[in-house]
Enzyme design. Structure first.
Site, short mmCIF file in Angstrom:
data_model
loop_
_atom_site.label_atom_id
_atom_site.label_comp_id
_atom_site.label_asym_id
_atom_site.label_seq_id
_atom_site.Cartn_x
_atom_site.Cartn_y
_atom_site.Cartn_z
CE LYS A 22 -11.28 3.79 -8.89
NZ LYS A 22 -10.99 2.41 -8.48
CG ASN A 23 -9.93 1.25 -11.91
OD1 ASN A 23 -9.74 1.62 -10.74
ND2 ASN A 23 -11.07 0.70 -12.31
NE ARG A 92 -9.50 -7.38 -6.41
CZ ARG A 92 -9.28 -8.61 -5.99
NH1 ARG A 92 -9.48 -8.90 -4.74
NH2 ARG A 92 -8.86 -9.53 -6.83
CB CYS A 116 -14.86 -5.41 -1.55
SG CYS A 116 -15.21 -5.70 -3.24
NE ARG A 121 -12.89 -6.88 -6.76
CZ ARG A 121 -12.60 -5.59 -6.90
NH1 ARG A 121 -13.04 -4.72 -6.03
NH2 ARG A 121 -11.86 -5.17 -7.91
CG ASP A 315 -15.69 -0.92 -13.13
OD1 ASP A 315 -16.13 -1.77 -12.35
OD2 ASP A 315 -14.47 -0.70 -13.29
NE ARG A 407 -12.60 3.00 -2.81
CZ ARG A 407 -12.96 1.87 -3.41
NH1 ARG A 407 -14.14 1.36 -3.22
NH2 ARG A 407 -12.11 1.23 -4.18
#
Ligand code: EPU
Length: 450
Positions: A22-23, A92, A116, A121, A315, A407
């Site tokens: 995803k990132n 974000r 968040c 952030r 993470d 998500r």
């Protein structure tokens, strides 16, 4: 609103395939704004954040269509430069469009991403980097308003370090913008995350001239235009790490395929010290490996400090905390990237974990067992930690608000069920969350609002 009901204590058996990251995919989708030519990204997970990014691209004149695991994106209209609050606030990574719009359209208006659950952030370093490339930036009504006098950014030497190390999305933003700048840009203290190296690989396939991505110094020689590319997104190292922890916490023997072991060396080092073995079965492709993972009978406590890559990833902090609640002794976990990212601590405590937090450090005293309880998911990775704890706990755990988990993990419950976990998704919209344990479990495969 959906919840998970997990009956803990099952051994897992079989194979889990890691999906695309995803990132990595999010800033790569934003890179479609750098050209009018088509961009095809493959192995893009089907997640809410990805959908929101395609919505954002559509608002900015770029259509992005899914075809199986691929997304094809192409910019048709360059007149829109406003990334609005209602989309940017949902994720974000919306800030990733700022550099590409500015580089191609000479001006941009992007809503400030809000705060968040994992803490403050800021985006000051993104803005500093883009200003160094010649953008004039002001803040108006909660929007970042950026203009490039003369219409084209110019190369510069930019330092992107901050109080908590380099910034990942800030590096993505400045690197993407610099591809179309006049002259050469050097990013010093760039983020070294594999997602940055993968973004550079895509941009280079589009015609950019980037070297050094994946190291602290990245050099970008600006070009006049970028073109089409077809790119396969790297596997998700955080999903992979979560699966390795799932095997360990349930004392199972699992196979994990498409596993980016090379991007997970710090996490695997900790696992080995804890007493979890990760055997790579095809070492020829360390970015898409097949691994066998199994744990020793008793788990050893360890010390973990989250750090920028190649250090231990923030993470995976919540998932390792869940694992260490069952170790034989005291572990110490320090969060050095997001010092407030501990919303899972009170929830894990509800399940019998012995945790003592002081500032950015948590002492985890291993217990003999966790017990099922109703708990609340609060952010994406905290939710993953709760799922792991629930898989190992005695009895039933209800995890409310799993939209956070959705998500970042595609159909997690189906995939875990495929290896033997007892996990169901239920719809709690008709009842209050406190009543969730009372409601009927929906049969597997039946849609949420049938
Ligand atoms: N920071 C600043 N100023 C900035 C930018 C960042 O002070 O302008 C600080 C942050 O507050 C934080 C540190 O620098 O303390 C690192 O933040 P970074 O900018 O690297 O985080 P990010 O790029 O916004 C990405 C991931 C996060 C992941 C972090 C750290 C995406 C979409 N997000 O965020 O992933 O935790 O890097 O590795 O790539 C997740 O997937 O659950 C997630 C939160």
């Amino acid at each position: 609103m959906d919840a998970f009901v997990i009956e803990g204590g099952q051994r897992l058996d079989g194979t889990l395939r890691v999906h695309g990251s995803k990132n990595a995919a999010l800033p790569q989708l934003a890179a479609a704004l750098l050209t009018d030519q088509p961009l095809t990204l493959r192995d893009v997970p089907e997640l809410a954040d990805i959908q929101n990014m395609t919505k954002l691209l559509a608002d900015l004149g770029c259509s992005a269509q899914r075809d199986g695991d691929a997304i094809r994106a192409q910019t048709q209209d360059q007149s829109q430069v406003h990334a609005r609050y209602d989309v940017v606030r949902t994720m974000r990574a919306g800030i990733c469009v700022l550099g590409p719009i500015l580089a191609r359209r000479g001006r941009a208006r992007v809503s400030m991403p809000g705060g968040c659950a994992i803490g403050d952030r800021p985006i000051d370093i993104h803005l500093r980097g883009l200003e160094a490339l010649g953008a004039a930036i002001t803040l108006e009504n909660g929007d970042i308003v950026a203009e490039v006098p003369g219409g084209r950014l110019r190369g510069a030497t930019v330092f992107l370090g901050g109080p908590f190390g380099p910034t990942v999305l800030g590096t993505a933003n400045v690197m993407s913008a610099a591809t179309l700048a006049r002259g050469t840009t050097i990013i010093e203290s760039a983020a070294c995350e594999p997602e940055i190296a993968d973004l550079a690989k895509l941009l280079n396939a589009m015609g950019a001239k980037i070297s050094g991505a994946g190291t602290p110094r990245v050099t970008i020689i600006g070009v006049d235009e970028l073109g089409a590319a077809d790119h396969r997104v790297i596997p998700d190292r955080i999903e992979a790490g979560t699966f390795l922890c799932a095997a360990a916490i349930t004392n199972s023997d699992l196979r994990v395929t498409n596993c980016p072991v090379d991007a997970l060396l710090a996490a695997i080092d900790r696992l080995e010290r804890i007493g979890v073995h990760v055997e790579v079965e095809n070492p020829s492709d360390p970015f898409r490996a097949t691994c066998r993972v199994y744990a020793e009978r008793s788990l050893r406590p360890v010390e973990i400090s989250t750090q920028p890559h190649p250090g231990f990833p923030a993470d995976l902090q919540a998932q390792f905390m869940a694992l260490l609640t069952l170790a034989d002794g005291n572990s110490v976990i320090t969060e050095r990237i997001f010092p407030e990212r501990f919303l899972h601590v009170p929830e894990l405590s509800r399940m019998g974990a012995k945790l003592m937090r002081q500032g950015a450090t948590v002492v985890v005293t291993g217990v003999r067992e966790l017990v099922g309880a109703p708990v609340m998911a609060s952010d994406l990775r905290a939710s993953a930690g709760l799922v792991l704890a629930a898989l190992a706990a005695r009895g039933t755990t209800i995890i409310n608000r799993v939209y956070h988990l959705d998500r970042g993990y595609e159909r997690l419950e189906e995939r875990l069920r495929g290896v033997g976990a007892k996990i169901e998704r239920i719809d709690t919209s008709a009842v209050s969350e406190s009543a969730a344990p009372m409601i009927t479990v929906r049969p597997i495969g039946e849609p949420a609002h049938a």
